[in-house]
Motif scaffolding. Structure first.
Motif, PDB file in Angstrom:
ATOM      1  N   ILE A   8       0.840  -1.199   0.000  1.00  0.00           N
ATOM      2  CA  ILE A   8       0.000   0.000   0.000  1.00  0.00           C
ATOM      3  C   ILE A   8       0.877   1.252   0.000  1.00  0.00           C
ATOM      4  O   ILE A   8       0.621   2.208  -0.749  1.00  0.00           O
ATOM      5  N   LYS A   9       1.917   1.275   0.820  1.00  0.00           N
ATOM      6  CA  LYS A   9       2.814   2.423   0.861  1.00  0.00           C
ATOM      7  C   LYS A   9       3.534   2.632  -0.471  1.00  0.00           C
ATOM      8  O   LYS A   9       3.708   3.755  -0.915  1.00  0.00           O
ATOM      9  N   GLU A  10       3.945   1.541  -1.122  1.00  0.00           N
ATOM     10  CA  GLU A  10       4.590   1.647  -2.426  1.00  0.00           C
ATOM     11  C   GLU A  10       3.637   2.235  -3.457  1.00  0.00           C
ATOM     12  O   GLU A  10       4.025   3.080  -4.256  1.00  0.00           O
ATOM     13  N   LYS A  11       2.393   1.803  -3.432  1.00  0.00           N
ATOM     14  CA  LYS A  11       1.400   2.330  -4.375  1.00  0.00           C
ATOM     15  C   LYS A  11       1.127   3.789  -4.119  1.00  0.00           C
ATOM     16  O   LYS A  11       0.940   4.570  -5.067  1.00  0.00           O
ATOM     17  N   GLU A  12       1.107   4.213  -2.854  1.00  0.00           N
ATOM     18  CA  GLU A  12       0.902   5.612  -2.524  1.00  0.00           C
ATOM     19  C   GLU A  12       2.060   6.466  -3.043  1.00  0.00           C
ATOM     20  O   GLU A  12       1.851   7.579  -3.515  1.00  0.00           O
ATOM     21  N   LYS A  13       3.281   5.932  -2.967  1.00  0.00           N
ATOM     22  CA  LYS A  13       4.454   6.668  -3.482  1.00  0.00           C
ATOM     23  C   LYS A  13       4.373   6.811  -4.993  1.00  0.00           C
ATOM     24  O   LYS A  13       4.762   7.827  -5.543  1.00  0.00           O
ATOM     25  N   GLU A  14       3.885   5.785  -5.689  1.00  0.00           N
ATOM     26  CA  GLU A  14       3.771   5.822  -7.141  1.00  0.00           C
ATOM     27  C   GLU A  14       2.766   6.870  -7.586  1.00  0.00           C
ATOM     28  O   GLU A  14       2.960   7.519  -8.615  1.00  0.00           O
ATOM     29  N   VAL A  15       1.711   7.062  -6.816  1.00  0.00           N
ATOM     30  CA  VAL A  15       0.666   8.013  -7.171  1.00  0.00           C
ATOM     31  C   VAL A  15       1.164   9.448  -7.022  1.00  0.00           C
ATOM     32  O   VAL A  15       0.800  10.324  -7.794  1.00  0.00           O
ATOM     33  N   LYS A  16       2.011   9.693  -6.042  1.00  0.00           N
ATOM     34  CA  LYS A  16       2.524  11.064  -5.780  1.00  0.00           C
ATOM     35  C   LYS A  16       3.465  11.529  -6.833  1.00  0.00           C
ATOM     36  O   LYS A  16       4.055  11.016  -7.593  1.00  0.00           O
TER      37      LYS A  16
END
Length: 56
Positions: free
Chosen positions: A48-56
């Motif tokens: 989830i944290k990796e996906k949040e970083k990709e979105v930013k």
């Protein structure tokens, strides 16, 4: 089956993995089920944290 806020899954885990999981859990004074649950939760949080970083 639900246990409070947790869900119990039935896994078809190979015997050698069960053995490794049981040995690791014993060293940590945990049950194998708790260790497996903790590992899955940590991996989920990491993804989830990796996906949040990709979105930013």
């Amino acid at each position: 089956m639900a246990y409070g806020n947790k869900v119990k899954f039935h896994y078809d885990v190979p015997a050698y993995i069960k053995k490794q999981l049981a040995e690791a859990a014993k060293k940590l004074n945990m049950t194998a089920t708790d260790l497996l649950s903790k590992t899955i939760e940590e991996e989920y949080d990491r993804i989830i944290k990796e996906k949040e970083k990709e979105v930013k």
